[in-house]
Design an enzyme around this catalytic site. Structure first.
Site, PDB file in Angstrom:
ATOM      1  N   ASP A 356      27.651  54.857  22.691  1.00  0.00           N
ATOM      2  CA  ASP A 356      26.396  54.453  23.299  1.00  0.00           C
ATOM      3  C   ASP A 356      26.492  52.960  23.607  1.00  0.00           C
ATOM      4  OD1 ASP A 356      23.678  54.518  24.094  1.00  0.00           O
ATOM      5  OD2 ASP A 356      23.086  53.825  22.113  1.00  0.00           O
ATOM      6  N   THR A 358      23.293  50.531  24.237  1.00  0.00           N
ATOM      7  CA  THR A 358      22.239  49.721  23.647  1.00  0.00           C
ATOM      8  C   THR A 358      22.135  49.977  22.151  1.00  0.00           C
ATOM      9  OG1 THR A 358      21.046  49.865  25.727  1.00  0.00           O
ATOM     10  CG2 THR A 358      19.805  49.118  23.793  1.00  0.00           C
ATOM     11  N   ARG A 548      18.878  42.488  31.742  1.00  0.00           N
ATOM     12  CA  ARG A 548      18.179  43.737  32.032  1.00  0.00           C
ATOM     13  C   ARG A 548      16.874  43.401  32.755  1.00  0.00           C
ATOM     14  NH1 ARG A 548      19.107  47.764  28.158  1.00  0.00           N
ATOM     15  NH2 ARG A 548      16.878  47.982  27.700  1.00  0.00           N
ATOM     16  N   GLY A 629      22.191  55.773  29.131  1.00  0.00           N
ATOM     17  CA  GLY A 629      21.116  56.140  30.039  1.00  0.00           C
ATOM     18  C   GLY A 629      20.762  55.030  30.988  1.00  0.00           C
TER      19      GLY A 629
END
EC number: 7.6.2.1
Length: 1099
Positions: A356, A358, A548, A629
């Site tokens: 993953d 984050t 982000r 994601g």
């Protein structure tokens, strides 16, 4: 349909009402595998499902048949009982620990409840759902007013007569649909009125609820399911080898039975004078009995103690992981933990790592760094010399830092666009503010992203203070203002945005929206085209630094239109059929023709040591795939910053899916092409993937690559991936314990992965392989001597060793030395493992133990057994003692043979060990000393006088071992056994050195030079991680514990206040927890699976 005719059950803090409809069910769940009465039969049943255990039970049956067995019963019973006892004790301990852990996880409420009333204002209940969805932030639930008015009046609650209609039991944690009918009216029920089993009550004195689902029907238990039993590749190989051993045993016994038949036909008649045959028993029947007799004698070729020894080794290597101080994270007081003891050696064979992003590669702690407002970019590179001074704002968070004074000046000059920007951040969110004392704010945010944005607005003078179901109170540049909260258009995985509709104190009606830039751009008014182009350039600049982003927009609403829209919204929210689709249509209708305000840029910093860890694993030929994601741009920039993507990767190859829900690349017709393309890549990053797609990617590699996989993550959306991989690793970070609880190993930082694999994994694999090679060697050598002896004893199934030696060989004489090697051996230390990551590669290729290595071991054993049998046999043939007495008897030969065997296997073990310790030395020398001590004791006169039948070798030891020729034979046998081994290893080091040989001969590497961080112009992913459902929660007033304290203008005070905000929850830019959606593709394409590769390199 469930009627509310309640049975009342009281507990100290919560009261349950159970529906009569479900009275046939119990609320009991079973978290343990055994109980007091079922442990023994169930455990024995499971143990005898192992082929080796069932085989030895069959041997025990054969040994009670006098016509077949030539060995005493205890030679099989003692090892079998010991193996069963040790395994049963381990299983019982694991089950008790597991049951205790699961019981500790069961918090109130213990069933799925419809909340009726509570002790808090507005009938709120505060809960934590870390054990359900991995989020540790505080959440709230609120009862319907019609039931909340009942309070804690037991009589009123008991007299309440209503009807609940709801969905059947299912595993959807984020959704509930139902209605409550009372007094002729229907009230909608959703997830925000439900308390699920597994959540934890906080700050709530009492509450009442109706049990909807209990026991196995609860959503928690519906999600549990049966975890896949993970087995290592060595386990699977051992099962195949054990079957091969059975086949080989059958062949040997058949050969000896045939030999017995011919011997009986040709030679047996000469012995009938003193060994007469029983009537009806001819040579064929004798051969049949001989077959089963040799099945008993040669049983040691099937290692009964192998499985117990393997479990002990795995347990010891698991303790090394738990005790490793270099994998301890002092900041959070979090040690590494081996949550399973059965997969350690698999850590040394990892080929693919699925990670993953984050919270796993990054810290999941967000900071507001830059922004773009009305076409102007604010924010500079970190420079503590130019940190903005927020002393003008006494309500500012002292931990917040910004590095551009121009933005503060724009706020002070009352720039309308800047004020609108921060007003949006202060109003458009679902953060809860807690102010226990005047000016002391604590924000409870569902995600670190939202907390960072609200904190930024707070520091720039737009301080969110409190909220009620109908209003949001903020402090705008020292002035208290209350906005009427009319609607929240909540975030979900389809929308990727959220909006609020508010009425200002002046009566102005406005919609504020924030979300993914690609989603917001599709809904902007045409007049924003120029501003959108400038903002896009700023977004590209932010992306170059790996930030982000979120886009912010607003629109003013017409009062008449909104009144009509609000009525339709109420109708849609109370329907049971397609409620979500109808609400989404209404949201789409009002969220259009927006006016762009700007964009935010939030930094999620990499964890310490991530680039170096990825570099080390890449050198070890471990393929790292990032499954996230987030958007392509965010993941790509993180890939560059963590060394997953490098400068020499000149081209980026992207595969686009049709949608996040149905990725073309994972469809059955395309999966092989996807895998082939991915395997040509230097690095792979899959973006916009759902939790299910993460697991599908892992399963795809497992299915077609036949490689060992590892998945590592920190959130609830990583659980499916963690369970799908061969090895699952959980990061105990900001997102709760869901990933950790589902993992096989856990620690606090990604950088510890290199030590887990390159040190503990490689050592565990190497030790296990050495153990198996040596274990099979010593057992095969022991057994083959019986085979050769059969040709000299008329195939009579006579044993070549003493029965006590057969019994104690694996249990006492050779057990501890091999365990010592398997627990303490190291070919190189941990520093060399890091300096030479390529040492990890042999495990990926199964070079240390495979079918080929097994057959080499069998050939080595065959040679050693020939030497151990024939050298003593020829040395004792026609030999006499110093005093002229004969020593060529069976008992003396048996003693000499077994002594030669002990020395040969002990010397061989010494050659296998690369790291001598005091413990290993003691075990080897101690085992030899134990052998001689036991032998002299059992062959003594005293033991013979006590039990003549059990100890027939009276005086053999003292009469044989005092002869020089016996010791010369032992020396010659030992030399001949190890001479081929020494010669072979010398030639291999000179002619074909292994990676280990080359690494040991290489000089220490030069110090690593620091890598310059890369900047890029690629777009960044949007920083908005949010769970569906908070909009309804806020508008219905289910978020306040108690009325806020009275407050005056914060700007009247001086000095800083002690404030805080708790960043919790899922923080990925796009964190799908529910059903994904079809996404429109505009100028900026949204992809579901994206991969990066260098076109001139292949894996």
């Amino acid at each position: 349909k469930q009627t509310c005719d309640f049975h009342i059950h009281l507990t100290p803090y919560i009261m349950f009402f159970q529906s009569l409809y479900y009275s046939i069910y119990t609320n009991a769940i079973k978290t343990s595998k055994y109980n007091f009465f079922t442990f023994l039969p169930l455990n024995l049943f499971e143990q005898f499902q192992r082929i080796a255990n069932a085989y030895f039970l069959f041997l025990l049956v054969l040994q009670v048949i006098p016509a077949i067995s030539s060995l005493s019963w205890f030679t099989t019973v003692v090892p079998l009982v010991l193996v069963l006892t040790v395994t049963a004790a381990k299983d019982a301990t694991d089950d008790i620990v597991s049951a205790i852990c699961n019981l500790c996880m069961i918090f109130f409420p213990r069933a799925d409840l419809l909340l009726l009333s509570s002790s808090e204002p507005l009938n709120l209940v505060y809960i934590e759902t870390a054990e359900l969805d991995g989020e540790t932030n505080l959440k709230v639930r609120q009862a319907l007013p019609v039931t909340g008015d009942l309070g804690d009046d037991i009589e009123k609650l008991a007299d309440f007569n209503g009807e609940v209609r709801c969905e059947p039991p299912n595993n959807r944690l984020d959704r509930f649909t139902g209605t409550l009918t009372y007094a002729g009216q229907k009230y909608p029920l959703d997830n925000e009125k439900i308390l699920l089993r597994g959540c934890t009550l906080r700050n709530t004195e009492w509450c009442f609820g109706l049990v909807l689902f209990g026991g196995p029907e609860t959503k928690l238990m519906q999600n549990c399911g049966k975890s896949t039993f993970k087995r290592t590749s060595i386990d699977r190989l051992m099962n195949v080898l054990v079957l091969c051993i059975f086949g080989f045993l059958a062949i040997m016994c058949t050969i000896l039975a045939i030999g017995n038949f011919f011997w009986e036909m040709n030679e047996g008649s000469q012995f009938t004078v003193f060994l007469p045959r029983q009537e009806g028993k001819d040579a064929k029947f004798s051969a049949f009995l001989t077959f089963w007799s040799y099945v008993i004698i040669l049983n040691t070729v099937v290692p009964i103690s192998l499985y117990v020894s393997v479990e002990i080794i795995r347990l010891g290597n698991s303790f090394y992981i738990d005790w490793d101080r270099k994998m301890y994270f002092a900041r959070n007081d979090t040690p590494a933990e081996a949550r399973t003891t059965t997969l350690n050696e698999e850590l040394g064979q990892i080929k693919y790592v699925f990670s993953d992003k984050t919270g796993t590669l990054t810290q999941n702690i967000m900071t507001f760094n830059k922004c773009s407002i009305n076409g102007k970019s604010y924010g500079k590179k970190h420079s503590f010399l130019y940190t903005v001074d927020f002393s003008f704002n006494p309500l500012a968070d002292p931990r917040f830092m910004f590095h551009d004074h121009a933005l503060v000046e724009a706020v002070k000059l009352e720039n309308p666009e800047v004020h609108a920007f921060f007003r949006l951040l202060a109003l458009c969110h679902t953060v809860m503010a807690e102010e226990k004392t005047e000016g002391e704010l604590l924000y409870q945010a569902q995600s670190p992203d939202e907390g960072a944005l609200v904190t930024a607005a707070r520091n720039f003078g737009f301080v969110f203070r409190s909220r009620t179901p109908e209003s949001v109170s903020i402090m705008e540049m020292g002035q208290q203002r209350s906005y009427e909260l009319l609607a929240i258009l909540d975030f979900n995985n389809v929308r990727k945005r959220m909006s609020v509709i508010v009425r200002s104190p002046e009566g102005k009606l406005s919609l504020y929206c924030k979300g993914a830039d690609t989603i917001i751009y599709e809904r902007l008014h045409q007049s924003c085209s120029k501003l959108m182009d400038v903002t896009t350039e700023h977004l590209n600049e932010f992306a170059g630094e790996g930030l982000r982003t979120l886009a912010l927009a607003y629109k003013d609403l017409d009062e008449d239109y909104f009144s009509q829209w609000k009525q339709r919204h109420h109708e849609a929210s109370t329907t049971l059929d397609d409620r979500e689709d109808k609400l989404d249509q209404l949201y789409e209708e009002i969220e259009k023709d927006l006016l762009l305000l700007g964009a935010t840029a939030i930094e999620d910093k990499l964890q310490d040591g991530v680039p170096h860890t990825i570099e080390q694993l890449s050198k070890a030929d471990v393929k790292i795939w990032v499954l996230t994601g987030d958007k392509q741009e965010t993941a790509e920039n993180i890939g560059y910053s963590c060394n997953l993507l490098r400068e020499e990767m000149n081209e980026v190859f992207i595969i686009s899916g049709n949608s996040p829900e149905d990725a073309y690349a994972l469809e059955h017709s395309m999966e092989l092409e996807f895998l082939r393309t991915a395997c040509m890549c230097k690095a792979v990053i899959c973006c916009r993937v759902t939790p299910l797609q993460k697991a599908q990617v892992v399963e795809l590699v497992k299915k077609y690559k036949q490689a060992v996989t590892l998945a590592i993550g920190d959130g609830a959306n990583d659980v499916s991936m963690i369970k799908a991989a061969h090895i699952g690793v959980g990061i105990s970070g900001q997102e709760g314990m869901q990933a950790v609880l589902s993992s096989d190993y856990s620690f606090a930082q990604f950088r510890f992965l290199q030590r887990l694999l390159l040190v503990h994994g490689r050592w565990s694999y190497l030790r296990m392989c050495k153990f198996l090679r040596y274990f099979f060697y010593k057992n095969f050598t022991f057994t083959f001597v019986h085979f050769w002896y059969a040709f000299f004893c008329g195939f009579s199934a006579q044993t070549v060793y003493d029965e006590w030696f057969i019994t104690l060989y694996n249990l006492m004489y050779t057990a501890l030395p091999v365990l010592g090697m398997s627990l303490f051996d190291q070919d190189v230390n941990d520093l060399w493992s890091f300096q030479h990551p390529q040492l990890y590669m042999p495990g990926q290729l199964n070079l240390y133990f495979s079918k080929k290595a097994f057959f080499k071991c069998a050939l080595h054993s065959c040679y050693s057994s020939l030497v151990i049998f024939f050298i003593p046999y020829l040395a004792m043939n026609d030999t006499v003692r110093d005093d002229g007495k004969d020593v060529a008897d069976y008992q003396s030969f048996a003693l000499l043979t077994q002594t030669c065997l002990m020395f040969a296997v002990s010397i061989q073990l010494g050659f296998e060990m690369a790291y001598w310790t005091a413990v290993n030395t003691f075990f080897i020398l101690g085992s030899l000393a134990m052998y001689f001590a036991v032998t002299f004791t059992m062959y003594s006169n005293g033991m013979f006088l006590m039990l003549p039948s059990a100890f027939p070798f009276i005086g053999t030891a003292r009469n044989s071992l005092n002869q020089p020729n016996i010791w010369l034979t032992i020396l010659l046998t030992s030399i001949l056994c190890v001479l081929p081994v020494v010669t072979y290893r010398f030639l291999m080091i000179q002619l074909c050195p292994t990676i280990n040989d080359r690494a040991k001969a290489a000089p220490p590497p030069l110090p690593r030079r620091a890598r310059i961080r890369r900047t890029s112009s690629r777009r960044s992913g949007y920083a908005f991680s949010h769970a569906q459902g908070y909009g309804d929660l806020v508008t219905s007033g289910r978020f306040l514990r108690r009325p806020a304290v009275s407050r005056s203008s914060g700007f009247a005070h001086t000095g800083r206040t002690t404030t805080g905000f708790s960043p919790m929850g899922r923080s990925a830019g796009y964190s799908p927890t529910g059903r994904p959606q079809n996404v429109k593709v505009n100028d900026v394409e949204v992809t579901s699976l994206q991969m990066y590769r260098t076109m001139d390199h292949t894996l």
